[in-house]
Design a protein around this motif. Sequence first.
Motif, mmCIF file in Angstrom:
data_model
loop_
_atom_site.group_PDB
_atom_site.id
_atom_site.type_symbol
_atom_site.label_atom_id
_atom_site.label_comp_id
_atom_site.label_asym_id
_atom_site.label_seq_id
_atom_site.Cartn_x
_atom_site.Cartn_y
_atom_site.Cartn_z
ATOM 1 N N ASP A 1 17.071 16.716 -2.745
ATOM 2 C CA ASP A 1 16.022 15.924 -2.100
ATOM 3 C C ASP A 1 16.298 14.434 -2.109
ATOM 4 O OD1 ASP A 1 14.753 18.193 -1.591
ATOM 5 O OD2 ASP A 1 13.088 17.915 -2.993
ATOM 6 N N ALA A 2 17.464 14.013 -2.576
ATOM 7 C CA ALA A 2 17.751 12.572 -2.635
ATOM 8 C C ALA A 2 17.771 11.961 -1.255
ATOM 9 C CB ALA A 2 19.100 12.340 -3.329
ATOM 10 N N ASP A 3 18.391 12.685 -0.287
ATOM 11 C CA ASP A 3 18.465 12.142 1.066
ATOM 12 C C ASP A 3 17.088 12.037 1.691
ATOM 13 O OD1 ASP A 3 21.132 11.901 0.907
ATOM 14 O OD2 ASP A 3 21.593 13.820 1.896
ATOM 15 N N THR A 4 16.188 13.011 1.388
ATOM 16 C CA THR A 4 14.829 12.968 1.938
ATOM 17 C C THR A 4 14.093 11.729 1.477
ATOM 18 O OG1 THR A 4 14.785 15.373 1.913
ATOM 19 C CG2 THR A 4 12.666 14.237 2.117
ATOM 20 N N ALA A 5 14.235 11.379 0.180
ATOM 21 C CA ALA A 5 13.585 10.174 -0.338
ATOM 22 C C ALA A 5 14.130 8.938 0.337
ATOM 23 C CB ALA A 5 13.790 10.088 -1.854
ATOM 24 N N ALA A 6 15.465 8.912 0.565
ATOM 25 C CA ALA A 6 16.060 7.748 1.236
ATOM 26 C C ALA A 6 15.558 7.622 2.651
ATOM 27 C CB ALA A 6 17.590 7.876 1.222
ATOM 28 N N ASP A 7 15.423 8.780 3.365
ATOM 29 C CA ASP A 7 14.913 8.733 4.738
ATOM 30 C C ASP A 7 13.489 8.222 4.779
ATOM 31 O OD1 ASP A 7 17.261 9.694 5.626
ATOM 32 O OD2 ASP A 7 16.625 11.788 5.814
ATOM 33 N N THR A 8 12.664 8.635 3.785
ATOM 34 C CA THR A 8 11.266 8.176 3.750
ATOM 35 C C THR A 8 11.208 6.681 3.523
ATOM 36 O OG1 THR A 8 10.650 10.316 2.818
ATOM 37 C CG2 THR A 8 9.025 8.546 2.658
ATOM 38 N N ALA A 9 12.077 6.169 2.631
ATOM 39 C CA ALA A 9 12.091 4.728 2.376
ATOM 40 C C ALA A 9 12.496 3.961 3.610
ATOM 41 C CB ALA A 9 13.056 4.415 1.223
ATOM 42 N N ALA A 10 13.491 4.506 4.346
ATOM 43 C CA ALA A 10 13.917 3.834 5.573
ATOM 44 C C ALA A 10 12.811 3.843 6.605
ATOM 45 C CB ALA A 10 15.164 4.525 6.128
ATOM 46 N N ALA A 11 12.084 4.977 6.698
ATOM 47 C CA ALA A 11 10.972 5.047 7.658
ATOM 48 C C ALA A 11 9.884 4.073 7.294
ATOM 49 C CB ALA A 11 10.408 6.471 7.696
ATOM 50 N N THR B 1 10.339 0.629 8.691
ATOM 51 C CA THR B 1 10.083 0.467 10.120
ATOM 52 C C THR B 1 8.638 0.730 10.497
ATOM 53 O OG1 THR B 1 10.687 2.765 10.531
ATOM 54 C CG2 THR B 1 12.443 1.129 10.667
ATOM 55 N N GLY B 2 7.805 1.045 9.512
ATOM 56 C CA GLY B 2 6.388 1.285 9.798
ATOM 57 C C GLY B 2 6.097 2.677 10.283
ATOM 58 N N ASP B 3 7.078 3.621 10.132
ATOM 59 C CA ASP B 3 6.873 4.958 10.658
ATOM 60 C C ASP B 3 6.756 6.025 9.577
ATOM 61 O OD1 ASP B 3 7.012 4.014 13.215
ATOM 62 O OD2 ASP B 3 9.182 4.194 13.301
ATOM 63 N N ALA B 4 6.626 5.618 8.301
ATOM 64 C CA ALA B 4 6.593 6.602 7.233
ATOM 65 C C ALA B 4 5.322 7.437 7.319
ATOM 66 C CB ALA B 4 6.653 5.911 5.874
ATOM 67 N N PRO B 5 5.425 8.755 7.037
ATOM 68 C CA PRO B 5 4.227 9.603 7.073
ATOM 69 C C PRO B 5 3.358 9.369 5.866
ATOM 70 C CG PRO B 5 6.138 10.838 6.339
ATOM 71 C CD PRO B 5 6.637 9.481 6.707
ATOM 72 N N ALA B 6 2.098 9.743 5.980
ATOM 73 C CA ALA B 6 1.196 9.595 4.846
ATOM 74 C C ALA B 6 1.566 10.582 3.767
ATOM 75 C CB ALA B 6 -0.248 9.836 5.298
ATOM 76 N N ALA B 7 1.402 10.150 2.501
ATOM 77 C CA ALA B 7 1.672 11.053 1.397
ATOM 78 C C ALA B 7 0.623 12.142 1.374
ATOM 79 C CB ALA B 7 1.647 10.282 0.077
ATOM 80 N N SER B 8 1.073 13.354 1.079
ATOM 81 C CA SER B 8 0.116 14.468 1.064
ATOM 82 C C SER B 8 -0.594 14.536 -0.266
ATOM 83 C CB SER B 8 0.871 15.761 1.327
ATOM 84 O OG SER B 8 1.878 15.950 0.368
ATOM 85 N N ALA C 1 0.826 -1.210 0.000
ATOM 86 C CA ALA C 1 0.000 0.000 0.000
ATOM 87 C C ALA C 1 0.858 1.257 0.000
ATOM 88 C CB ALA C 1 -0.921 -0.001 1.221
ATOM 89 N N ARG C 2 2.076 1.167 0.510
ATOM 90 C CA ARG C 2 2.962 2.332 0.545
ATOM 91 C C ARG C 2 3.781 2.507 -0.735
ATOM 92 N NH1 ARG C 2 5.367 1.296 6.678
ATOM 93 N NH2 ARG C 2 3.459 1.865 7.792
ATOM 94 N N ALA C 3 3.718 1.549 -1.632
ATOM 95 C CA ALA C 3 4.578 1.564 -2.814
ATOM 96 C C ALA C 3 4.391 2.834 -3.634
ATOM 97 C CB ALA C 3 4.303 0.324 -3.669
ATOM 98 N N HIS C 4 3.154 3.338 -3.713
ATOM 99 C CA HIS C 4 2.919 4.514 -4.556
ATOM 100 C C HIS C 4 3.587 5.768 -4.009
ATOM 101 C CE1 HIS C 4 -0.124 5.128 -1.445
ATOM 102 N NE2 HIS C 4 -0.265 6.379 -1.857
ATOM 103 N N TRP C 5 3.904 5.771 -2.694
ATOM 104 C CA TRP C 5 4.622 6.923 -2.138
ATOM 105 C C TRP C 5 5.960 7.107 -2.846
ATOM 106 C CZ3 TRP C 5 3.981 5.804 3.833
ATOM 107 C CH2 TRP C 5 2.654 6.033 4.201
ATOM 108 N N PHE C 6 6.673 5.970 -3.015
ATOM 109 C CA PHE C 6 8.014 6.038 -3.594
ATOM 110 C C PHE C 6 7.935 6.298 -5.105
ATOM 111 C CE2 PHE C 6 8.043 2.733 -0.162
ATOM 112 C CZ PHE C 6 8.401 3.627 0.834
ATOM 113 N N ASP C 7 6.877 5.772 -5.742
ATOM 114 C CA ASP C 7 6.699 6.051 -7.171
ATOM 115 C C ASP C 7 6.482 7.550 -7.383
ATOM 116 O OD1 ASP C 7 6.905 3.371 -7.651
ATOM 117 O OD2 ASP C 7 4.740 3.011 -7.735
ATOM 118 N N ASP C 8 5.676 8.174 -6.494
ATOM 119 C CA ASP C 8 5.422 9.614 -6.610
ATOM 120 C C ASP C 8 6.699 10.422 -6.415
ATOM 121 O OD1 ASP C 8 2.800 8.970 -6.975
ATOM 122 O OD2 ASP C 8 2.161 9.451 -4.929
ATOM 123 N N GLU C 9 7.528 9.994 -5.440
ATOM 124 C CA GLU C 9 8.767 10.715 -5.181
ATOM 125 C C GLU C 9 9.732 10.607 -6.352
ATOM 126 O OE1 GLU C 9 10.098 9.053 -1.570
ATOM 127 O OE2 GLU C 9 8.630 10.102 -0.330
#
Length: 537
Positions: free
Chosen positions: A517-527, A530-537, A494-502
Amino acid sequence: MDTSSIPGLELIQVADVVAREKSIEREEVMVAMEEAIQKAGRAKYGLDRDIRAMIDRNSGAITLERWIEVVEEVEDDATQMSVEDGAKETPPLAVGEFWRQSLPPIEFGRIAAQTAKQVISQKVRDAERARQYEEYKDRVGEIVVGTVKRAESYSITVDLGRAEAVIRREEMIPRENLRQGDRVRSYIIDVREEPRGPQIFLSRACNEFMAKLFTQEVPEIYDGIIEIKGVAREAGSRAKIAVLSNDPGIDPVGACVGMRGSRVQAVVGELQGEKVEIIPYIEDPASFVVNALAPAEVAKVVMDEVASRMEVVVPDDQLSLAIGRRGQNVRLASQLSGWYIDILTEAEESERRQEEFRTRSAGFIEALNIDDVIAHLLVAEGFILPEEIAETPIGELSMIQGFDESIAEELQARAVEFVERESQRINEALDALKVSEDLRNFEYISLGMMLKLAESGIVTLDDLADLDSDELVGMLSQHGLEDDTEAGDIIMAARAHWFDDEESEAAEMPAGDANTDADTAADTAAAADTGDAPAAS
């Protein structure tokens, strides 16, 4: 320590004695003495000056000098001189070289001698701590023997001879009473380098301590003929250890027990009478769990490999024995095997099976409008949902005892009709609940699961992505989702589309913004992992 009153050779002898007593290098003691003399020299000739002391390693003669460096631009007159002044010296000095001025020997007063003694003591302690850390940092996992130096309620300090170690309260055997002066064997679980010196942490309660004790007592384990496959332990009370023999001619349990129990009793004695059960390891998980639950007898085992869960059925009179006092026996068996074990009596298992049989039969009777005989036959064949009947070939259905091809065709037709009717009902309910298209197109959950989620307020794919695996299992357990791993896979999908959008946004950005913004995308993937990624806006 008045080093000016000590003849050179005696100074060397003092360094040798200190090095030998503290088990550190003689050179480290000599360097500490030099630093002490330097500190006293700066106190006498000026703290802002570069005063250096040298002790001859053979004769012990002390040389005290003031050093001034030649630099391009003088910033400190006390320690630097200009290139012009350096050129006037004989021989001339270039940039980076030092002008050295010999100073008379220091007559140590009481304060200077005390300062020197403190410096030497501190340097010796630092060297001793460094030596201790180097000696023990690679010994994690070993058993050591020491003497209790200090016993307190929250920890025990153990003198290992060349270092001190600590056994914290949680690593002690409960109700064990160790006193000052007692000899104690322990397992090194950690060695840390801290500002106050190396900290060596010991344990007598960990599983590895028991494994190492058996390795010491049983030569076959030490030689690798017998392997310890697992240990489960509640320190001071009871333990189970699984062993496997690599030699068919050697009984692993007998070897660990020893002649008249001598080997296992040696371990039990060290563990303050802890009850130890030695269990033969078997590759088949069900058989191994049966052994691990001994001395209880097991009637049947039902495995769920996906959830790593076992239902163990025991005779009614064996229930308390299988569970053990306060659940200890089944808890240790579960730890040893790595499977979650649910203990049922034969009566409980029979009643539950009958209830499941009645519930499933009632479901088929209501959904397909059939009599109870046909419903019972379907349940007996393992069918759970009408959807399964709709998808099963006619040939397979007609092979059920008591069925023929016409009955099979009629059943499947009714099942297909039910599935279509149910699908229409659920879709109407999803419309009423305003479930988003992205969730309705999500292929990893059934329509029934989707409706249950919508009724719980999960109406978009992002809502589903924001859940953790425990929450999802709690919502969909009635629909057959009981495994955290499977739930985690659904959430990650269900979270896969977050990374596609990024990735799409990064591709559309100017090069500089994309790199930023490369590091931000990597941090989101790492989150997300762990189940802590924020919802896509």
